[in-house]
Design an enzyme around this catalytic site. Structure first.
Site, PDB file in Angstrom:
ATOM      1  CG  PHE A  97      -1.870   1.122   1.263  1.00 36.49           C
ATOM      2  CD1 PHE A  97      -2.806   1.287   0.255  1.00 36.49           C
ATOM      3  CD2 PHE A  97      -1.831   2.057   2.282  1.00 36.49           C
ATOM      4  CE1 PHE A  97      -3.682   2.360   0.261  1.00 36.49           C
ATOM      5  CE2 PHE A  97      -2.701   3.121   2.297  1.00 36.49           C
ATOM      6  CZ  PHE A  97      -3.635   3.277   1.290  1.00 36.49           C
ATOM      7  CG  ASP A 168       3.987  -1.721   6.533  1.00 32.23           C
ATOM      8  OD1 ASP A 168       3.071  -2.104   7.296  1.00 32.23           O
ATOM      9  OD2 ASP A 168       3.798  -0.935   5.593  1.00 32.23           O
ATOM     10  CG  HIS A 171      -0.854  -6.775   4.864  1.00 32.52           C
ATOM     11  ND1 HIS A 171      -0.529  -7.012   3.548  1.00 32.52           N
ATOM     12  CD2 HIS A 171      -1.419  -5.544   4.879  1.00 32.52           C
ATOM     13  CE1 HIS A 171      -0.857  -5.969   2.799  1.00 32.52           C
ATOM     14  NE2 HIS A 171      -1.391  -5.058   3.588  1.00 32.52           N
ATOM     15  CD  GLN A 194      -8.219  -0.166   6.263  1.00 31.79           C
ATOM     16  OE1 GLN A 194      -7.514  -1.171   6.347  1.00 31.79           O
ATOM     17  NE2 GLN A 194      -9.187  -0.042   5.388  1.00 31.79           N
ATOM     18  CE  LYS A 197      -4.167  -3.061   6.726  1.00 33.27           C
ATOM     19  NZ  LYS A 197      -4.956  -2.100   5.986  1.00 33.27           N
ATOM     20  NE  ARG A 226       1.570  17.528  26.959  1.00 37.27           N
ATOM     21  CZ  ARG A 226       0.542  17.653  26.116  1.00 37.27           C
ATOM     22  NH1 ARG A 226       0.164  16.644  25.360  1.00 37.27           N
ATOM     23  NH2 ARG A 226      -0.110  18.794  26.031  1.00 37.27           N
ATOM     24  CE1 TYR A 233      -1.035  23.227  27.123  1.00 38.58           C
ATOM     25  CE2 TYR A 233      -1.299  24.030  29.363  1.00 38.58           C
ATOM     26  CZ  TYR A 233      -1.850  23.587  28.167  1.00 38.58           C
ATOM     27  OH  TYR A 233      -3.210  23.500  28.029  1.00 38.58           O
ATOM     28  NE  ARG A 243      -3.516  12.570  23.536  1.00 41.87           N
ATOM     29  CZ  ARG A 243      -3.371  13.892  23.565  1.00 41.87           C
ATOM     30  NH1 ARG A 243      -2.165  14.424  23.655  1.00 41.87           N
ATOM     31  NH2 ARG A 243      -4.420  14.681  23.527  1.00 41.87           N
TER      32      ARG A 243
HETATM   33  C1  LIG Z   1       1.096  -2.607   3.948  1.00 37.29           C
HETATM   34  C2  LIG Z   1       0.393  -1.442   4.578  1.00 37.29           C
HETATM   35  N1  LIG Z   1       1.132  -0.514   5.235  1.00 37.29           N
HETATM   36  C3  LIG Z   1       0.559   0.552   5.819  1.00 37.29           C
HETATM   37  C4  LIG Z   1      -0.798   0.748   5.792  1.00 37.29           C
HETATM   38  C5  LIG Z   1      -1.375   1.989   6.387  1.00 37.29           C
HETATM   39  O1  LIG Z   1      -2.274   1.794   7.417  1.00 37.29           O
HETATM   40  P1  LIG Z   1      -3.483   2.808   7.663  1.00 37.29           P
HETATM   41  O2  LIG Z   1      -4.489   2.615   6.603  1.00 37.29           O
HETATM   42  O3  LIG Z   1      -3.973   2.408   9.038  1.00 37.29           O
HETATM   43  O4  LIG Z   1      -2.925   4.192   7.673  1.00 37.29           O
HETATM   44  C6  LIG Z   1      -1.608  -0.199   5.158  1.00 37.29           C
HETATM   45  C7  LIG Z   1      -3.063  -0.032   5.161  1.00 37.29           C
HETATM   46  O5  LIG Z   1      -3.845  -0.245   4.332  1.00 37.29           O
HETATM   47  C8  LIG Z   1      -0.998  -1.308   4.523  1.00 37.29           C
HETATM   48  O6  LIG Z   1      -1.732  -2.225   3.850  1.00 37.29           O
END
Ligand SMILES: Cc1ncc(COP(=O)(O)O)c(C=O)c1O
Length: 424
Positions: A97, A168, A171, A194, A197, A226, A233, A243
């Site tokens: 992605f 990353d 998945h 997301q 997932k 922080r 602050y 967050r």
């Molecule tokens: C391989 C990969 N990396 C990063 C992301 C990014 O995640 P998000 O959609 O939560 O920003 C995705 C999401 O679809 C993804 O498939």
């Protein structure tokens, strides 16, 4: 004799839907209500996100987890936490992605593409070697579809060149590599929550790590710079409010109770389907190296060779959908070919990086071919079903394969009857 395809008027092989996603019930409702009624909706007031972070990190072999608003931000903040110089080069795969590469740019660094392996669809270590330069500072292997990347080879390169490795793992919730769970295999890892997932609260992400200093840096950058023990602050580094809220934390914590069982089931069903589909001419399910102890099957991915199968991919996918099997061709454009990279449409970022951001000459033929003609995806929730669901999928591929010649002729007729656009 081949059965008549549903696409050509025959009865569909399957009329029942597959498992719907997301799955939620009474426990999710109860926890959401509890947060609602508590009035503690932000992470700094409540304990939901914190509890989830600790459980998720522990399940993925880590001491620390810092939950954030999404998996793009968690990738970017992991890069920022690593403290790399501006415009460092970061090696990423082209078949992923957008965020894997765009997060690099938003961290003011340069993504450099290294092609993927034709069998596993994960970074090809030989291509990583070829992409190294004196400016390389990090590698982001994607555990594509939920299959752990070749971490031994990537770490061998990273150790030699003192590179940061950020998984990353968007998945790969619950995936396990010979050396440990996904999420614990690099200096840091990033997961996404997301909607699609394997673990979701709609939108969300997390960085996991076993490095105390990196965890503290992520915590700070996601919370307006922080520091633990600092004044409210008092802001130490460029950062923002990334967050995650307590509603999402509560949902994730309940969903997490289901993750182990769901992952076992996906892995079992995925293995079985891979065995069955490997027997169909022209199909090559994602290879599973011995280092993979458990595949998360966020996607079940395969290559379809039109010649071997007897019909082109898009015609096959149309036919499968008509048989009642949801499927897609996945990414249509390999990342270096996306208009954003071709046009260097990076907004204010990397203005001084010059030639290093010229993506016109980047060649990633394996990724390119998957996008253009070979890639086929089935989604994770289909793998939460039964063995008979898998049999339906396999039978649908077999049925379409047997009728391949008809489909090929139909696709050819359509091509001939589509008027060509006048040239300029
Ligand atoms: C391989 C990969 N990396 C990063 C992301 C990014 O995640 P998000 O959609 O939560 O920003 C995705 C999401 O679809 C993804 O498939």
């Amino acid at each position: 004799m081949a059965q008549t395809l549903a696409l050509l008027g025959g009865p569909p092989l399957r009329r029942r839907p597959f498992t719907k996603w997301p799955i939620a019930g009474r426990p999710d409702e109860a926890r959401l209500l509890r947060v609602l009624r508590s009035g503690r909706w932000g992470r700094l007031q409540g304990r939901e996100v914190e509890r989830f972070e600790q459980r998720f990190a522990a399940m993925h072999g880590c001491r620390h987890g810092v939950a954030m608003v999404n998996g793009t931000v968690s990738l970017r903040l992991a890069l920022m936490a690593a403290g790399l110089p501006a415009e460092s080069e970061v090696i990423v795969p082209p078949y992923t992605f957008l965020s894997t590469a765009s997060a690099v740019i938003e961290a003011n660094m340069v993504p450099v593409f290294a092609d993927i392996d034709r069998g596993t669809y994960n970074l090809d270590p030989a291509c990583v070697e070829a992409a190294l330069s004196p400016r390389t500072r990090a590698i982001i292997p994607v555990h594509f579809a939920g299959l752990p990347a070749d971490m031994a080879a990537i770490h061998a390169i990273a150790r030699r060149r003192q590179l940061i490795v950020i998984e990353d793992a968007a998945h790969a919730h619950g995936a396990i590599h010979r050396d440990g769970p996904a999420g614990s295999l690099g200096h840091m890892a990033s997961f996404s929550f997301q909607s699609s997932k394997n673990l979701t609260c709609g939108e969300g992400g997390i960085v996991t790590t076993n490095d105390d200093a990196l965890a503290e840096a992520c915590r700070s950058i996601h919370n307006c710079g922080r520091r633990t023990g600092g004044r409210w602050y008092e802001h130490h580094v460029l950062s923002g409010n990334y967050r995650l809220g307590e509603f999402q934390g509560a949902v994730l914590d309940v969903q997490l109770d289901r993750l182990e069982g769901q992952t076992v089931r996906r892995d079992r069903n995925g293995r079985y389907l891979a065995r069955r589909l490997a027997a169909v001419p022209g199909l090559a399910p994602q290879e599973r190296p011995e280092s993979c102890v458990r595949h998360a099957y966020h996607l079940f991915m395969l290559r379809l060779d039109a010649r071997g199968f007897g019909a082109p991919r898009d015609a096959v996918l149309d036919a499968l959908r008509a048989e009642g099997i949801p499927c897609s061709s996945g990414y249509a454009i390999s990342l270096p070919d996306q208009p954003m990279f071709r046009n260097k449409a990076f907004g204010p970022y990397l203005a001084g990086a010059g030639l290093r951001t010229d993506y016109d000459d980047v060649r990633c033929p394996v990724s390119d071919r998957l996008c253009r003609e070979e890639g086929v995806w089935l989604e994770q929730s289909m793998f939460l079903g039964t063995r008979s669901d898998m049999d339906d999928i396999a039978r649908a591929f077999e049925k379409v394969h047997e009728a391949g010649a008809l489909l090929r002729d139909r696709a050819a007729r359509r091509r001939r009857s589509t008027p060509r656009r006048a040239g300029s």
